[in-house]
Design an enzyme around this catalytic site. Structure first.
Site, short mmCIF file in Angstrom:
data_model
loop_
_atom_site.label_atom_id
_atom_site.label_comp_id
_atom_site.label_asym_id
_atom_site.label_seq_id
_atom_site.Cartn_x
_atom_site.Cartn_y
_atom_site.Cartn_z
N ASN A 58 0.84 -1.19 0.00
CA ASN A 58 0.00 0.00 0.00
C ASN A 58 0.88 1.24 0.00
OD1 ASN A 58 0.53 -0.84 2.78
ND2 ASN A 58 -0.94 0.71 3.45
N GLU A 60 0.19 5.24 0.62
CA GLU A 60 -0.78 6.26 1.03
C GLU A 60 -0.41 7.62 0.44
OE1 GLU A 60 -2.06 4.37 5.33
OE2 GLU A 60 -0.84 6.18 5.32
N CYS A 69 -3.84 0.44 -2.91
CA CYS A 69 -3.82 -0.78 -2.09
C CYS A 69 -2.71 -1.72 -2.55
CB CYS A 69 -5.16 -1.51 -2.20
SG CYS A 69 -6.55 -0.60 -1.52
N GLU A 71 -2.90 -4.95 -3.04
CA GLU A 71 -3.40 -5.88 -4.06
C GLU A 71 -3.39 -5.23 -5.44
OE1 GLU A 71 -5.92 -6.61 -0.29
OE2 GLU A 71 -4.88 -4.95 -1.25
N CYS A 102 -10.36 -4.82 0.28
CA CYS A 102 -11.44 -3.85 0.11
C CYS A 102 -12.28 -4.23 -1.12
CB CYS A 102 -10.88 -2.43 -0.04
SG CYS A 102 -10.13 -2.08 -1.64
N CYS A 105 -10.52 -3.80 -4.54
CA CYS A 105 -9.51 -4.83 -4.82
C CYS A 105 -10.14 -6.18 -5.09
CB CYS A 105 -8.50 -4.91 -3.68
SG CYS A 105 -7.35 -3.52 -3.68
#
Length: 149
Positions: A58, A60, A69, A71, A102, A105
């Protein structure tokens, strides 16, 4: 899967020893996550059907919707490397229970994986949960939904 005797080099220059597990790859890349705001680092590793490992973490951004993310990063690395299908995926986070992907993803994984593909969610404390893509995203939206009959 058998990788042969040579080492594989990934796009991020992380080298993977032959037979290295997806968990090890996800664990290593998790440490590279850029998570200064949430401090919640996530790593993902994909085994493509071609037998190569692709990783993502990830990333940010202070403008939260602009983050990426783990994934999604691993899927992007897979596509950038020229592979197109997921054979297996592992995701790890430092949480009390395995963290589900999420919604976005889940849909991204379903785009590149068959419904029976195994998705294993891990914690840094050794807990795990195994799901298939179908279990991860029941009622998946596919390209077939856009076909007129």
């Amino acid at each position: 899967m058998h990788f042969g005797a040579k080492r594989l080099t990934l796009l991020d220059h992380m080298e993977v020893e032959p037979f290295m597990s997806l968990l090890n790859a996800a664990t290593e890349v998790r440490l590279r996550a850029y998570a200064p705001y949430s401090r919640f680092k996530v790593g993902a590793a994909i085994m493509s059907v071609e037998g190569r490992v692709h990783v993502g973490c990830n990333v940010e951004n202070v403008a939260y919707p602009e983050g990426t993310c783990a994934e999604a990063g691993a899927i992007a690395a897979m596509i950038a490397a020229g592979d197109a299908r997921i054979a297996e995926i592992a995701v790890i986070a430092d949480s009390p229970e395995p963290v589900p992907c999420c919604g976005g993803c889940r849909q991204k994984i379903a785009e590149f994986a068959d419904q029976g593909v195994r998705v294993t969610l891990y914690t840094t404390d050794g807990k795990s949960k195994v799901l298939t893509v179908a279990e991860l995203l029941p009622g998946v939206f596919t390209a077939a939904h856009m076909d007129k009959t």
